[in-house]
Design a protein around this motif. Structure first.
Motif, PDB file in Angstrom:
ATOM      1  N   TYR A   1       0.830  -1.200   0.000  1.00 27.01           N
ATOM      2  CA  TYR A   1       0.000   0.000   0.000  1.00 27.01           C
ATOM      3  C   TYR A   1       0.867   1.254   0.000  1.00 27.01           C
ATOM      4  CZ  TYR A   1      -3.798  -3.111   1.425  1.00 27.01           C
ATOM      5  OH  TYR A   1      -4.731  -4.117   1.484  1.00 27.01           O
ATOM      6  N   CYS A   2       0.477   2.187  -0.809  1.00 26.68           N
ATOM      7  CA  CYS A   2       1.100   3.509  -0.815  1.00 26.68           C
ATOM      8  C   CYS A   2       0.397   4.395   0.212  1.00 26.68           C
ATOM      9  CB  CYS A   2       0.946   4.107  -2.217  1.00 26.68           C
ATOM     10  SG  CYS A   2       1.618   5.753  -2.423  1.00 26.68           S
ATOM     11  N   ASN A   3       1.183   5.218   0.882  1.00 28.54           N
ATOM     12  CA  ASN A   3       0.649   6.099   1.927  1.00 28.54           C
ATOM     13  C   ASN A   3       1.207   7.497   1.749  1.00 28.54           C
ATOM     14  OD1 ASN A   3       1.546   7.273   4.868  1.00 28.54           O
ATOM     15  ND2 ASN A   3      -0.509   6.421   4.899  1.00 28.54           N
ATOM     16  N   ALA A   4       0.349   8.482   1.964  1.00 28.74           N
ATOM     17  CA  ALA A   4       0.762   9.888   1.964  1.00 28.74           C
ATOM     18  C   ALA A   4       0.336  10.498   3.287  1.00 28.74           C
ATOM     19  CB  ALA A   4       0.117  10.640   0.799  1.00 28.74           C
ATOM     20  N   GLU A   5       1.278  11.131   3.992  1.00 29.46           N
ATOM     21  CA  GLU A   5       0.959  11.720   5.286  1.00 29.46           C
ATOM     22  C   GLU A   5       1.585  13.097   5.420  1.00 29.46           C
ATOM     23  OE1 GLU A   5       1.580   9.214   8.634  1.00 29.46           O
ATOM     24  OE2 GLU A   5       1.207  10.802  10.075  1.00 29.46           O
ATOM     25  N   PHE A   6       0.735  14.075   5.789  1.00 33.31           N
ATOM     26  CA  PHE A   6       1.219  15.418   6.111  1.00 33.31           C
ATOM     27  C   PHE A   6       1.057  15.685   7.599  1.00 33.31           C
ATOM     28  CE2 PHE A   6       2.744  19.489   5.592  1.00 33.31           C
ATOM     29  CZ  PHE A   6       1.840  20.460   5.972  1.00 33.31           C
ATOM     30  N   THR A   7      -0.150  15.376   8.082  1.00 36.63           N
ATOM     31  CA  THR A   7      -0.418  15.400   9.511  1.00 36.63           C
ATOM     32  C   THR A   7      -1.209  14.139   9.843  1.00 36.63           C
ATOM     33  OG1 THR A   7      -2.534  16.521   9.351  1.00 36.63           O
ATOM     34  CG2 THR A   7      -0.575  17.913   9.445  1.00 36.63           C
ATOM     35  N   SER A   8      -1.484  13.919  11.104  1.00 33.91           N
ATOM     36  CA  SER A   8      -2.238  12.715  11.486  1.00 33.91           C
ATOM     37  C   SER A   8      -3.657  12.741  10.939  1.00 33.91           C
ATOM     38  CB  SER A   8      -2.280  12.585  13.010  1.00 33.91           C
ATOM     39  OG  SER A   8      -2.900  13.711  13.593  1.00 33.91           O
ATOM     40  N   THR A   9      -4.136  13.941  10.628  1.00 34.71           N
ATOM     41  CA  THR A   9      -5.487  14.037  10.076  1.00 34.71           C
ATOM     42  C   THR A   9      -5.479  14.232   8.573  1.00 34.71           C
ATOM     43  OG1 THR A   9      -5.507  16.403  10.520  1.00 34.71           O
ATOM     44  CG2 THR A   9      -6.450  14.953  12.205  1.00 34.71           C
ATOM     45  N   SER A  10      -4.307  14.287   7.997  1.00 36.37           N
ATOM     46  CA  SER A  10      -4.168  14.403   6.549  1.00 36.37           C
ATOM     47  C   SER A  10      -3.332  13.229   6.077  1.00 36.37           C
ATOM     48  CB  SER A  10      -3.513  15.731   6.179  1.00 36.37           C
ATOM     49  OG  SER A  10      -3.457  15.888   4.773  1.00 36.37           O
ATOM     50  N   ARG A  11      -3.972  12.071   6.045  1.00 34.09           N
ATOM     51  CA  ARG A  11      -3.278  10.834   5.732  1.00 34.09           C
ATOM     52  C   ARG A  11      -4.148  10.033   4.774  1.00 34.09           C
ATOM     53  NH1 ARG A  11      -1.158   6.096   9.927  1.00 34.09           N
ATOM     54  NH2 ARG A  11       0.733   5.618   8.734  1.00 34.09           N
ATOM     55  N   PHE A  12      -3.520   9.529   3.716  1.00 35.58           N
ATOM     56  CA  PHE A  12      -4.271   8.863   2.664  1.00 35.58           C
ATOM     57  C   PHE A  12      -3.590   7.563   2.270  1.00 35.58           C
ATOM     58  CE2 PHE A  12      -6.842  12.573   2.213  1.00 35.58           C
ATOM     59  CZ  PHE A  12      -5.990  13.652   2.397  1.00 35.58           C
ATOM     60  N   TRP A  13      -4.427   6.630   1.754  1.00 35.95           N
ATOM     61  CA  TRP A  13      -3.941   5.318   1.353  1.00 35.95           C
ATOM     62  C   TRP A  13      -4.342   5.011  -0.084  1.00 35.95           C
ATOM     63  CZ3 TRP A  13      -0.851   2.453   4.481  1.00 35.95           C
ATOM     64  CH2 TRP A  13      -0.823   2.769   5.857  1.00 35.95           C
ATOM     65  N   GLY A  14      -3.503   4.252  -0.759  1.00 35.36           N
ATOM     66  CA  GLY A  14      -3.870   3.697  -2.049  1.00 35.36           C
ATOM     67  C   GLY A  14      -4.671   2.425  -1.860  1.00 35.36           C
ATOM     68  N   GLN A  15      -5.065   1.834  -2.982  1.00 36.87           N
ATOM     69  CA  GLN A  15      -5.917   0.653  -2.928  1.00 36.87           C
ATOM     70  C   GLN A  15      -5.116  -0.633  -2.756  1.00 36.87           C
ATOM     71  OE1 GLN A  15      -4.929   2.069  -5.694  1.00 36.87           O
ATOM     72  NE2 GLN A  15      -4.297   0.379  -7.018  1.00 36.87           N
ATOM     73  N   GLY A  16      -3.823  -0.569  -2.952  1.00 35.54           N
ATOM     74  CA  GLY A  16      -2.961  -1.726  -2.762  1.00 35.54           C
ATOM     75  C   GLY A  16      -2.644  -2.453  -4.050  1.00 35.54           C
ATOM     76  N   THR A  17      -1.477  -3.063  -4.087  1.00 31.50           N
ATOM     77  CA  THR A  17      -1.084  -3.883  -5.234  1.00 31.50           C
ATOM     78  C   THR A  17      -0.433  -5.157  -4.705  1.00 31.50           C
ATOM     79  OG1 THR A  17       0.119  -3.900  -7.346  1.00 31.50           O
ATOM     80  CG2 THR A  17       1.195  -2.753  -5.512  1.00 31.50           C
ATOM     81  N   GLN A  18      -0.809  -6.282  -5.287  1.00 32.02           N
ATOM     82  CA  GLN A  18      -0.328  -7.575  -4.820  1.00 32.02           C
ATOM     83  C   GLN A  18       1.077  -7.837  -5.339  1.00 32.02           C
ATOM     84  OE1 GLN A  18      -1.923 -10.061  -2.798  1.00 32.02           O
ATOM     85  NE2 GLN A  18       0.134 -10.970  -2.837  1.00 32.02           N
ATOM     86  N   VAL A  19       1.944  -8.260  -4.432  1.00 30.13           N
ATOM     87  CA  VAL A  19       3.272  -8.747  -4.796  1.00 30.13           C
ATOM     88  C   VAL A  19       3.384 -10.183  -4.299  1.00 30.13           C
ATOM     89  CG1 VAL A  19       5.749  -8.540  -4.362  1.00 30.13           C
ATOM     90  CG2 VAL A  19       4.370  -6.485  -4.779  1.00 30.13           C
ATOM     91  N   THR A  20       3.689 -11.076  -5.203  1.00 31.57           N
ATOM     92  CA  THR A  20       3.867 -12.480  -4.864  1.00 31.57           C
ATOM     93  C   THR A  20       5.258 -12.910  -5.292  1.00 31.57           C
ATOM     94  OG1 THR A  20       1.505 -12.915  -5.179  1.00 31.57           O
ATOM     95  CG2 THR A  20       2.980 -14.815  -5.175  1.00 31.57           C
ATOM     96  N   VAL A  21       6.008 -13.470  -4.352  1.00 33.86           N
ATOM     97  CA  VAL A  21       7.363 -13.941  -4.649  1.00 33.86           C
ATOM     98  C   VAL A  21       7.363 -15.459  -4.556  1.00 33.86           C
ATOM     99  CG1 VAL A  21       9.798 -13.824  -4.069  1.00 33.86           C
ATOM    100  CG2 VAL A  21       8.316 -11.816  -3.709  1.00 33.86           C
ATOM    101  N   SER A  22       7.553 -16.077  -5.704  1.00 31.05           N
ATOM    102  CA  SER A  22       7.477 -17.532  -5.763  1.00 31.05           C
ATOM    103  C   SER A  22       8.200 -18.022  -7.006  1.00 31.05           C
ATOM    104  CB  SER A  22       6.020 -17.985  -5.795  1.00 31.05           C
ATOM    105  OG  SER A  22       5.928 -19.385  -5.972  1.00 31.05           O
ATOM    106  N   SER A  23       8.761 -19.204  -6.890  1.00 35.06           N
ATOM    107  CA  SER A  23       9.391 -19.813  -8.061  1.00 35.06           C
ATOM    108  C   SER A  23       8.389 -20.726  -8.769  1.00 35.06           C
ATOM    109  CB  SER A  23      10.631 -20.602  -7.641  1.00 35.06           C
ATOM    110  OG  SER A  23      10.311 -21.549  -6.649  1.00 35.06           O
TER     111      SER A  23
END
Length: 116
Positions: free
Chosen positions: A94-116
């Motif tokens: 997840y990506c996060n942007a924070e300026f203050t504790s009340t100005s904080r935002f999140w992305g929707q997320g992207t899956q990372v899978t590490v496997s052979s």
């Protein structure tokens, strides 16, 4: 309206590399601390890395020396270069942007899978 849009996730090989990007809109990007967090199945969301408006970086011990966070203010984008991938890096990132504790935002997320 604030939007954080992650991209670059997918399947990576152990020992391989992936690069995540997060494009931000609706915020004054240059003043925000940007971060990457991850959440594996059954676990709490955890900090991966942050980069301040001044370019200071902070990393979780588990990724130090393997992951690099960077930002390009002109493109309102933050990156996470992930090298020497391990299966335990598998998570939703997840990506996060924070300026203050009340100005904080999140992305929707992207899956990372590490496997052979």
């Amino acid at each position: 309206q604030v939007q954080l849009v992650e991209s670059g996730g997918g399947l990576g090989q152990p020992g391989g590399s992936l690069r995540l990007s997060c494009a931000a809109s609706g915020i004054v990007f240059r003043i925000y601390t940007m971060g990457w967090y991850r959440q594996a199945p059954g676990k709490q969301r955890e900090l991966v890395a942050t980069i301040s408006s001044g370019g200071n970086t902070n990393y979780a011990d588990s990724v130090k020396g393997r992951f690099t966070i960077s930002r390009t203010n002109a493109k309102n984008t933050v990156y996470l270069q992930m090298n020497s991938l391990k299966p335990e890096d598998t998570a939703v990132y997840y990506c996060n942007a924070e300026f203050t504790s009340t100005s904080r935002f999140w992305g929707q997320g992207t899956q990372v899978t590490v496997s052979s």
